[in-house]
Design a protein around this motif. Sequence first.
Motif, PDB file in Angstrom:
ATOM      1  N   ARG A 336       0.677  -1.053   0.494  1.00 26.93           N
ATOM      2  CA  ARG A 336       0.096   0.050   0.242  1.00 26.93           C
ATOM      3  C   ARG A 336       0.538   1.538   0.087  1.00 26.93           C
ATOM      4  NH1 ARG A 336      -2.516   2.183   4.845  1.00 26.93           N
ATOM      5  NH2 ARG A 336      -1.051   0.229   5.754  1.00 26.93           N
ATOM      6  N   GLU A 338       0.817   5.157   0.945  1.00 30.14           N
ATOM      7  CA  GLU A 338      -0.281   6.181   2.159  1.00 30.14           C
ATOM      8  C   GLU A 338       0.158   7.275   1.863  1.00 30.14           C
ATOM      9  OE1 GLU A 338      -0.178   6.654   6.842  1.00 30.14           O
ATOM     10  OE2 GLU A 338      -1.413   4.372   6.207  1.00 30.14           O
ATOM     11  N   ARG A 344      -4.171   9.225   2.724  1.00 24.81           N
ATOM     12  CA  ARG A 344      -5.209   8.346   2.250  1.00 24.81           C
ATOM     13  C   ARG A 344      -3.799   7.158   1.078  1.00 24.81           C
ATOM     14  NH1 ARG A 344      -9.917  10.783   3.295  1.00 24.81           N
ATOM     15  NH2 ARG A 344     -10.214  12.538   3.577  1.00 24.81           N
ATOM     16  N   ASN A 345      -4.762   6.331   0.823  1.00 29.38           N
ATOM     17  CA  ASN A 345      -4.331   5.165   0.364  1.00 29.38           C
ATOM     18  C   ASN A 345      -4.111   5.351  -1.141  1.00 29.38           C
ATOM     19  OD1 ASN A 345      -3.134   4.180   2.431  1.00 29.38           O
ATOM     20  ND2 ASN A 345      -5.032   3.024   2.201  1.00 29.38           N
ATOM     21  N   HIS A 347      -4.943   4.627  -4.896  1.00 30.80           N
ATOM     22  CA  HIS A 347      -6.385   3.839  -5.107  1.00 30.80           C
ATOM     23  C   HIS A 347      -6.700   3.990  -7.001  1.00 30.80           C
ATOM     24  CE1 HIS A 347     -10.672   2.385  -3.570  1.00 30.80           C
ATOM     25  NE2 HIS A 347     -10.613   3.108  -4.724  1.00 30.80           N
ATOM     26  N   TYR A 365      -7.900   7.478  -1.353  1.00 28.16           N
ATOM     27  CA  TYR A 365      -8.857   7.066  -0.773  1.00 28.16           C
ATOM     28  C   TYR A 365      -9.014   6.218   1.086  1.00 28.16           C
ATOM     29  CZ  TYR A 365     -13.515   4.196   0.342  1.00 28.16           C
ATOM     30  OH  TYR A 365     -14.009   3.455   0.479  1.00 28.16           O
ATOM     31  N   GLY A 371      -8.116   1.563   4.086  1.00 24.43           N
ATOM     32  CA  GLY A 371      -9.427   1.685   3.249  1.00 24.43           C
ATOM     33  C   GLY A 371     -10.261   0.673   2.741  1.00 24.43           C
ATOM     34  N   ASP A 375      -7.145  -0.751  -2.379  1.00 22.21           N
ATOM     35  CA  ASP A 375      -5.726   0.427  -2.315  1.00 22.21           C
ATOM     36  C   ASP A 375      -4.526  -0.598  -2.856  1.00 22.21           C
ATOM     37  OD1 ASP A 375      -7.435   2.130  -1.057  1.00 22.21           O
ATOM     38  OD2 ASP A 375      -7.154   1.553   0.307  1.00 22.21           O
TER      39      ASP A 375
END
Length: 673
Positions: A336, A338, A344-345, A347, A365, A371, A375
């Motif tokens: 992921r 971030e 927020r990731n 996405h 997101y 999330g 993601d």
Amino acid sequence: EPPHICWDETHFGKMGSYYINRTFFFDVHPPLGKMLIGLAGYLSGYDGTFLFQKPGDKYEHHSYMGMRGFCAFLGSWLVPFAYLTVLDLSKSLSAALLTAALLTFDTGCLTLSQYILLDPILMFFIMAAMLSMVKYNSCADRPFSAPWWFWLSLTGVSLAGALGVKFVGLFIILQVGLNTIADLWYLFGDLSLSLVTVGKHLTARVLCLIVLPLALYTATFAVHFMVLSKSGPGDGFFSSAFQARLSGNNLHNASIPEHLAYGSVITVKNLRMAIGYLHSHRHLYPEGIGARQQQVTTYLHKDYNNLWIIKKHNTNSDPLDPSFPVEFVRHGDIIRLEHKETSRNLHSHYHEAPMTRKHYQVTGYGINGTGDSNDFWRIEVVNRKFGNRIKVLRSRIRFIHLVTGCVLGSSGKVLPKWGWEQLEVTCTPYLKETLNSIWNVEDHINPKLPNISLDVLQPSFPEILLESHMVMIRGNSGLKPKDNEFTSRPWHWPINYQGLRFSGVNDTDFRVYLLGNPVVWWLNLLSIALYLLSGSIIAVAMQRGARLPAEVAGLSQVLLRGGGQVLLGWTLHYFPFFLMGRVLYFHHYFPVMLFSSMLTGILWDTLLRLCAWGLASWPLARGIHVAGILSLLLGTAYSFYLFHPLAYGMVGPLALDPQSPMAGLRWLDSWDF
């Protein structure tokens, strides 16, 4: 006058300051013009501390006269250059005098030459190349003599100068190239010359018109890179390896962890030139543009919003916790990303991207890193085996979206105002490897890892030269108009349809307005039409074997050869603008205007001489030529007297006001002075 920033002085004055301060910057034009402006400022006592923030800012105690004076000095050479060129082409003093008067009394050339701009420098080199070419053509009967070599070499030097200021210099290179090909073709057909002599002619031209300009052009870039050795606002346009050269850049002599690990804070840079860093900010995509989630873009400048934290896809624990061992990210891992500032990731989903059809939207997101499965990305190193560690800066990586199977990339398209004119990021379902979808990790912060030195990254000079050209070409094609800016179309220019405000808007301001002298410009426009008509008639008559008297034949040769050479210059410098996708401004026409003025001088002198010859039996026939030239000279001088406030500055009521001294001179509604 005026003692404040006018129009694009805010750019080119600032760039002169960057040279004095040795600060690296990016511009869409080659460096010679700005280097000369910087040198003029430096030699005239300017210390490079003025900010050049916006038009209208007062110069106060800063020494700006040297830079303006240098541009005005080069601009003033246009008149003698045009005079000598026409004198050589037409062998007529009155044609040369008329051309010189048209340029002397043109308010536009005057305005453009008296400020810190690239245009007078560009026009100086274009006219120097034109004059040198005409001069070495006239030495054709004395090949390999000292004057012949001098003018041929000077043509090469001038071509390097023109291209070194702006890519528009390519048009004069094209003209000299066509002239040279025609010249060599003629020599090849001259059976009195041996093939060895023709070979010598070819070698001389290759040396002076190809090798010499290329060497000088490359040398200007060598000096440019040598002088601009400090980190500055242009860093982000260039690759990580390029930036490692610049002192003050966080990659210069830097030591960072070599291999990517979970928990590292990173910036991710696209490998396609002038795309920039993966970036996000708190603004959302607007209604109707995919899902209304946080925008993800690429951004060319260094910024906190470029920072991302690399995390495992299936856990939210802090990998930087001292109790956890270091775990390296490997080729094929599912991760992921971030966003550090907004948590927020990165996405993606099946919604369409904002600008590129059939690509998927990429967003930020989730809340505090939580999330959903959209993601998750698989990180892959190009041309590597699964399980390999990922090296910072050196590994070329791709991010494959786990759910949709698409690849993270940037289209390079500029987003509208809602996207802050940053570049679009998409997830492309086309898995072919292109630079748009390949990234590298640039900044890398992880307190748990040892650092290594980055000195090994230094690129070679040819690599730097190639990269800077790729970035300039991309920058040029991406130029868009700013808010409230007057742009124009090429068909507006010859008719003098609309000018440009250089300084001031209100009646209390000192106002300077870039507009060609309408009498000069409309005479030039009429002359092009007349030339095409009269030249066609004479060419058809000669082709049909019409027996022309000696004097008429001589004048016809001047019109077709001399005028044809100048018309070719006008065509080559004007029509390419119709094919350009970039934003265009009125000032782009001024190199073209030089050629149309030379054509006007040759045409009217020849036509008046033909009239005088045709009416030879009439007692006052000889006076027709003199009276015609004199009336043209006096007419242009008087029109300059009327319109000179446009160039020298206006204060008081606007031309819309009947009380204004300029009220009666607003001949077109589109002139807003």
